[in-house]
Design a protein around this motif. Structure first.
Motif, PDB file in Angstrom:
ATOM      1  N   ASN A  65      63.593  44.367  16.972  1.00  0.00           N
ATOM      2  CA  ASN A  65      63.896  43.339  17.968  1.00  0.00           C
ATOM      3  C   ASN A  65      62.650  42.585  18.405  1.00  0.00           C
ATOM      4  OD1 ASN A  65      66.694  44.027  18.153  1.00  0.00           O
ATOM      5  ND2 ASN A  65      66.074  45.846  19.299  1.00  0.00           N
ATOM      6  N   ALA A  66      61.642  42.530  17.544  1.00  0.00           N
ATOM      7  CA  ALA A  66      60.365  41.894  17.909  1.00  0.00           C
ATOM      8  C   ALA A  66      60.545  40.448  18.340  1.00  0.00           C
ATOM      9  CB  ALA A  66      59.372  41.992  16.755  1.00  0.00           C
ATOM     10  N   SER A  67      61.425  39.720  17.663  1.00  0.00           N
ATOM     11  CA  SER A  67      61.599  38.314  18.042  1.00  0.00           C
ATOM     12  C   SER A  67      62.215  38.206  19.430  1.00  0.00           C
ATOM     13  CB  SER A  67      62.446  37.566  17.013  1.00  0.00           C
ATOM     14  OG  SER A  67      63.735  38.126  16.938  1.00  0.00           O
ATOM     15  N   GLU A  68      63.110  39.110  19.774  1.00  0.00           N
ATOM     16  CA  GLU A  68      63.711  39.116  21.115  1.00  0.00           C
ATOM     17  C   GLU A  68      62.668  39.495  22.169  1.00  0.00           C
ATOM     18  OE1 GLU A  68      66.786  38.098  22.117  1.00  0.00           O
ATOM     19  OE2 GLU A  68      66.891  37.404  20.041  1.00  0.00           O
ATOM     20  N   LEU A  69      61.825  40.472  21.845  1.00  0.00           N
ATOM     21  CA  LEU A  69      60.785  40.885  22.789  1.00  0.00           C
ATOM     22  C   LEU A  69      59.828  39.733  23.079  1.00  0.00           C
ATOM     23  CD1 LEU A  69      59.817  44.426  21.471  1.00  0.00           C
ATOM     24  CD2 LEU A  69      60.973  43.895  23.604  1.00  0.00           C
ATOM     25  N   SER A  70      59.432  39.003  22.046  1.00  0.00           N
ATOM     26  CA  SER A  70      58.489  37.910  22.273  1.00  0.00           C
ATOM     27  C   SER A  70      59.143  36.762  23.037  1.00  0.00           C
ATOM     28  CB  SER A  70      57.886  37.417  20.960  1.00  0.00           C
ATOM     29  OG  SER A  70      58.866  36.853  20.131  1.00  0.00           O
ATOM     30  N   LYS A  71      60.460  36.581  22.894  1.00  0.00           N
ATOM     31  CA  LYS A  71      61.151  35.534  23.661  1.00  0.00           C
ATOM     32  C   LYS A  71      61.167  35.860  25.149  1.00  0.00           C
ATOM     33  CE  LYS A  71      64.301  34.044  20.030  1.00  0.00           C
ATOM     34  NZ  LYS A  71      65.678  34.105  19.546  1.00  0.00           N
ATOM     35  N   LYS A  72      61.246  37.158  25.480  1.00  0.00           N
ATOM     36  CA  LYS A  72      61.268  37.568  26.883  1.00  0.00           C
ATOM     37  C   LYS A  72      59.964  37.223  27.588  1.00  0.00           C
ATOM     38  CE  LYS A  72      64.497  41.400  26.399  1.00  0.00           C
ATOM     39  NZ  LYS A  72      64.666  42.846  26.434  1.00  0.00           N
ATOM     40  N   LYS A  73      58.891  37.155  26.832  1.00  0.00           N
ATOM     41  CA  LYS A  73      57.589  36.851  27.421  1.00  0.00           C
ATOM     42  C   LYS A  73      57.521  35.434  27.954  1.00  0.00           C
ATOM     43  CE  LYS A  73      53.776  37.867  26.145  1.00  0.00           C
ATOM     44  NZ  LYS A  73      52.644  38.328  26.682  1.00  0.00           N
ATOM     45  N   LEU A 129      49.832  44.328  27.118  1.00  0.00           N
ATOM     46  CA  LEU A 129      48.516  43.751  27.405  1.00  0.00           C
ATOM     47  C   LEU A 129      48.559  42.220  27.494  1.00  0.00           C
ATOM     48  CD1 LEU A 129      46.272  45.998  25.132  1.00  0.00           C
ATOM     49  CD2 LEU A 129      46.480  46.078  27.627  1.00  0.00           C
ATOM     50  N   ASN A 130      49.769  41.661  27.508  1.00  0.00           N
ATOM     51  CA  ASN A 130      49.977  40.212  27.641  1.00  0.00           C
ATOM     52  C   ASN A 130      49.406  39.392  26.491  1.00  0.00           C
ATOM     53  OD1 ASN A 130      51.476  40.078  30.126  1.00  0.00           O
ATOM     54  ND2 ASN A 130      49.611  40.778  31.109  1.00  0.00           N
ATOM     55  N   PHE A 131      49.377  39.976  25.276  1.00  0.00           N
ATOM     56  CA  PHE A 131      49.014  39.171  24.120  1.00  0.00           C
ATOM     57  C   PHE A 131      50.040  38.055  24.020  1.00  0.00           C
ATOM     58  CE2 PHE A 131      46.124  42.393  23.271  1.00  0.00           C
ATOM     59  CZ  PHE A 131      45.421  42.179  22.091  1.00  0.00           C
ATOM     60  N   LEU A 132      49.654  36.949  23.447  1.00  0.00           N
ATOM     61  CA  LEU A 132      50.566  35.822  23.289  1.00  0.00           C
ATOM     62  C   LEU A 132      51.627  36.166  22.244  1.00  0.00           C
ATOM     63  CD1 LEU A 132      47.899  32.979  23.231  1.00  0.00           C
ATOM     64  CD2 LEU A 132      49.354  33.640  25.144  1.00  0.00           C
ATOM     65  N   SER A 133      52.836  35.688  22.463  1.00  0.00           N
ATOM     66  CA  SER A 133      53.929  36.011  21.537  1.00  0.00           C
ATOM     67  C   SER A 133      53.613  35.560  20.110  1.00  0.00           C
ATOM     68  CB  SER A 133      55.240  35.409  22.029  1.00  0.00           C
ATOM     69  OG  SER A 133      55.109  34.024  22.236  1.00  0.00           O
ATOM     70  N   GLY A 134      52.874  34.481  19.947  1.00  0.00           N
ATOM     71  CA  GLY A 134      52.501  33.999  18.631  1.00  0.00           C
ATOM     72  C   GLY A 134      51.502  34.885  17.905  1.00  0.00           C
ATOM     73  N   GLN A 135      50.926  35.849  18.602  1.00  0.00           N
ATOM     74  CA  GLN A 135      49.970  36.751  17.983  1.00  0.00           C
ATOM     75  C   GLN A 135      50.645  37.924  17.284  1.00  0.00           C
ATOM     76  OE1 GLN A 135      47.738  37.227  21.710  1.00  0.00           O
ATOM     77  NE2 GLN A 135      45.915  36.533  20.614  1.00  0.00           N
ATOM     78  N   LEU A 136      51.925  38.140  17.541  1.00  0.00           N
ATOM     79  CA  LEU A 136      52.614  39.294  16.961  1.00  0.00           C
ATOM     80  C   LEU A 136      52.782  39.177  15.446  1.00  0.00           C
ATOM     81  CD1 LEU A 136      55.310  40.065  19.664  1.00  0.00           C
ATOM     82  CD2 LEU A 136      53.110  41.175  19.307  1.00  0.00           C
ATOM     83  N   THR A 137      53.124  38.016  14.949  1.00  0.00           N
ATOM     84  CA  THR A 137      53.336  37.856  13.508  1.00  0.00           C
ATOM     85  C   THR A 137      52.051  38.104  12.715  1.00  0.00           C
ATOM     86  OG1 THR A 137      55.190  36.360  13.870  1.00  0.00           O
ATOM     87  CG2 THR A 137      54.156  36.301  11.694  1.00  0.00           C
ATOM     88  N   PRO A 138      50.917  37.515  13.106  1.00  0.00           N
ATOM     89  CA  PRO A 138      49.683  37.835  12.373  1.00  0.00           C
ATOM     90  C   PRO A 138      49.324  39.319  12.460  1.00  0.00           C
ATOM     91  CG  PRO A 138      49.371  35.870  13.715  1.00  0.00           C
ATOM     92  CD  PRO A 138      50.702  36.450  14.081  1.00  0.00           C
ATOM     93  N   LEU A 139      49.581  39.947  13.611  1.00  0.00           N
ATOM     94  CA  LEU A 139      49.322  41.382  13.736  1.00  0.00           C
ATOM     95  C   LEU A 139      50.155  42.162  12.722  1.00  0.00           C
ATOM     96  CD1 LEU A 139      49.125  42.113  17.576  1.00  0.00           C
ATOM     97  CD2 LEU A 139      47.385  42.638  15.878  1.00  0.00           C
ATOM     98  N   GLU A 140      51.435  41.846  12.642  1.00  0.00           N
ATOM     99  CA  GLU A 140      52.319  42.556  11.713  1.00  0.00           C
ATOM    100  C   GLU A 140      51.871  42.342  10.268  1.00  0.00           C
ATOM    101  OE1 GLU A 140      56.966  42.954  10.295  1.00  0.00           O
ATOM    102  OE2 GLU A 140      56.436  41.378  11.703  1.00  0.00           O
TER     103      GLU A 140
END
Length: 170
Positions: A65-73, A129-140
């Motif tokens: 549900n990563a995309s849903e989690l980042s939308k909540k931010k 840690l309040n990373f930006l939602s756009g940072q999740l894809t590069p992390l993955e």
């Protein structure tokens, strides 16, 4: 073979890996993404803390549900302000007491988690840690790449060094 080809041909799996190795992979991922050393260390420590307190089922759900989690931010100025505050808090080393607590955590000793669960923990830590939602894809993507290219024993040693634990593995 390019990074992108490796990532596309090898999605994250249910393969089990030592938590200490996972912490090493997290640290190398952050380094390869050019993150400030301290930011990467804080992210790895937060992820290790998440491993100690959140179930593997919750971590797996976070991955799916990563995309849903980042939308909540949320998006926009509010997210940037939170990220800037978080960055300023991460400009000092991770407290020795925090690393000691993580190292002594029984849940980490001889514990294994899947690649998918590991990324779920990393996502939850990044959001905490309040990373930006756009940072999740590069992390993955970088985490997946490191799983395929970095020797697991090397990642294990990096994880142990970070936590201040001597390696019994040669």
């Amino acid at each position: 073979m390019s990074r992108m080809e490796i990532i596309q041909e090898s999605p994250l799996t249910d393969e089990l890996i030592s938590v200490y190795s996972i912490i090493g992979y997290f640290l190398v991922t952050c380094k390869e993404l050019g993150m400030d050393k301290l930011h990467g260390e804080h992210l790895a420590a937060q992820a290790a803390s998440q491993i100690m307190k959140i179930s593997t089922k919750q971590a797996e759900a976070a991955y799916y549900n990563a995309s849903e989690l980042s939308k909540k931010k949320g998006w926009g100025v509010g997210e940037l302000i939170k990220w800037n505050k978080a960055k300023s808090r991460m400009n000092s080393p991770v407290a020795e007491a925090v690393l000691k607590k993580i190292a002594e955590g029984e849940r980490l000793n001889n514990h294994v988690i899947s690649e998918i669960q590991a990324f779920g923990y990393l996502s939850l830590a990044a959001l905490e840690l309040n990373f930006l939602s756009g940072q999740l894809t590069p992390l993955e993507m970088e985490f997946n790449y490191q799983l395929r290219t970095l020797d697991q024993n090397e990642a294990f040693a990096i994880g142990l060094r970070f936590l201040g634990i001597e390696s019994n593995k040669n």
